[in-house]
Each structure stands twice: as C-alpha cells, then as structure tokens.
Scaffold this motif. Structure first.
Motif, PDB file in Angstrom:
ATOM      1  N   UNK A   1      28.705  12.102  -0.428  1.00  0.00           N
ATOM      2  CA  UNK A   1      28.515  12.907   0.639  1.00  0.00           C
ATOM      3  C   UNK A   1      27.321  13.254   1.118  1.00  0.00           C
ATOM      4  N   UNK A   2      26.828  13.029   2.425  1.00  0.00           N
ATOM      5  CA  UNK A   2      25.286  13.439   2.741  1.00  0.00           C
ATOM      6  C   UNK A   2      25.463  14.851   2.626  1.00  0.00           C
ATOM      7  N   UNK A   3      24.225  15.334   1.989  1.00  0.00           N
ATOM      8  CA  UNK A   3      23.779  16.770   1.838  1.00  0.00           C
ATOM      9  C   UNK A   3      24.003  17.621   3.324  1.00  0.00           C
ATOM     10  N   UNK A   4      23.568  17.117   4.328  1.00  0.00           N
ATOM     11  CA  UNK A   4      23.817  17.684   5.743  1.00  0.00           C
ATOM     12  C   UNK A   4      24.995  17.934   5.779  1.00  0.00           C
TER      13      UNK A   4
ATOM     14  N   UNK B   1      26.948  21.611   6.684  1.00  0.00           N
ATOM     15  CA  UNK B   1      27.764  22.058   7.771  1.00  0.00           C
ATOM     16  C   UNK B   1      29.070  22.420   7.357  1.00  0.00           C
ATOM     17  N   UNK B   2      29.843  22.006   6.360  1.00  0.00           N
ATOM     18  CA  UNK B   2      31.063  22.351   5.886  1.00  0.00           C
ATOM     19  C   UNK B   2      30.911  23.880   5.496  1.00  0.00           C
TER      20      UNK B   2
ATOM     21  N   UNK C   1      28.449  30.462   6.262  1.00  0.00           N
ATOM     22  CA  UNK C   1      27.175  30.886   5.689  1.00  0.00           C
ATOM     23  C   UNK C   1      25.860  30.409   6.841  1.00  0.00           C
ATOM     24  N   UNK C   2      24.859  31.225   6.590  1.00  0.00           N
ATOM     25  CA  UNK C   2      23.531  31.021   7.427  1.00  0.00           C
ATOM     26  C   UNK C   2      23.149  29.708   6.783  1.00  0.00           C
ATOM     27  N   UNK C   3      22.169  28.973   7.665  1.00  0.00           N
ATOM     28  CA  UNK C   3      21.672  27.686   7.339  1.00  0.00           C
ATOM     29  C   UNK C   3      21.023  27.941   6.016  1.00  0.00           C
ATOM     30  N   UNK C   4      20.261  28.825   5.608  1.00  0.00           N
ATOM     31  CA  UNK C   4      19.381  29.027   4.459  1.00  0.00           C
ATOM     32  C   UNK C   4      20.420  29.280   3.287  1.00  0.00           C
TER      33      UNK C   4
ATOM     34  N   UNK D   1      20.794  26.584   0.327  1.00  0.00           N
ATOM     35  CA  UNK D   1      20.830  26.853  -1.154  1.00  0.00           C
ATOM     36  C   UNK D   1      21.922  26.536  -2.168  1.00  0.00           C
ATOM     37  N   UNK D   2      23.104  26.797  -1.390  1.00  0.00           N
ATOM     38  CA  UNK D   2      24.546  26.325  -2.173  1.00  0.00           C
ATOM     39  C   UNK D   2      24.530  24.940  -2.491  1.00  0.00           C
TER      40      UNK D   2
END
Length: 112
Positions: free
Chosen positions: A43-46, A50-51, A58-61, A65-66
């Motif tokens: 599964x791509x990190x991106x 997004x999920x 969750x915000x982007x940051x 981190x998660x």
C-alpha cells in the motif's frame, strides 16, 4: 366508551404508609475500541495518509506521523471510538482500500 382502569398505586387502608425506595443503577460507560492500521509492503504511503485524513479527520502532519509509525512499528492508532463507530471506520477503510486495489488492513480492538 369503556372506562379506563385506574393505574395509580394504592396505599393500604389505615394508618400504614408505604415508602418506595428508588435504587440508583450504575450504568457503565460503553466499552471503547481502538482502530488500527496495519503495515504492509504494497500500500502506498500516500494512500495511507489520505485514508487517515478522510476517515479519521487527521491533518496532513498528524496523518504523516501516524503513517510513519505504521511503517516503522507495524501498526498505528487511528482513533478510539465506541464499538459501532469503530466497526464502521474499519469497514470504510477496507472498502476504500479494496476499491483502489490496495491490501491495506484495518482492525479494531477493545481497550481493556
């Protein structure tokens, strides 16, 4: 029209007095469940970021981190919810992953 029966409690006749005692019931708060994403090598990190943004607000940051925690430690906490909401989140994530052709796994576990 027929007469309705009198449903009010009746006290015994005479000088006797009845006392009704109300017992407090202890209601336990509902059991909480943690929703976790599990690491895989495909599964791509991106997509994971997004999920986390879409289904867990969750915000982007925070999502990044998660995602890194999932990548490094094998699993990461997305949120804590009641049982029904946790199961709905798991179902949403699994459906989104399947639609995109990713093997991403999401589980919920009760918090002891």
């Amino acid at each position: 029209m027929p007469k309705q029966p009198d449903l009010t409690p009746q006290l015994p006749s005479g000088d006797a007095t009845a006392v009704v005692e109300r017992r407090r019931q202890r209601v336990r708060p509902p059991k909480l469940y943690q929703v976790l994403l599990l690491n895989d090598d495909f599964t791509p990190m991106e997509f994971v970021v997004q999920v986390l943004q879409e289904f867990f607000n969750k915000d982007r940051e925070s999502a990044t981190q998660i995602m890194l925690k999932i990548h490094l430690e094998g699993r990461g906490l997305c949120g804590v919810f009641s049982r029904d909401i946790a199961q709905t989140k798991v179902d949403q994530v699994l459906q989104a992953a399947a639609q995109q052709g990713h093997p991403l796994q999401c589980v919920s576990e009760p918090i002891e």
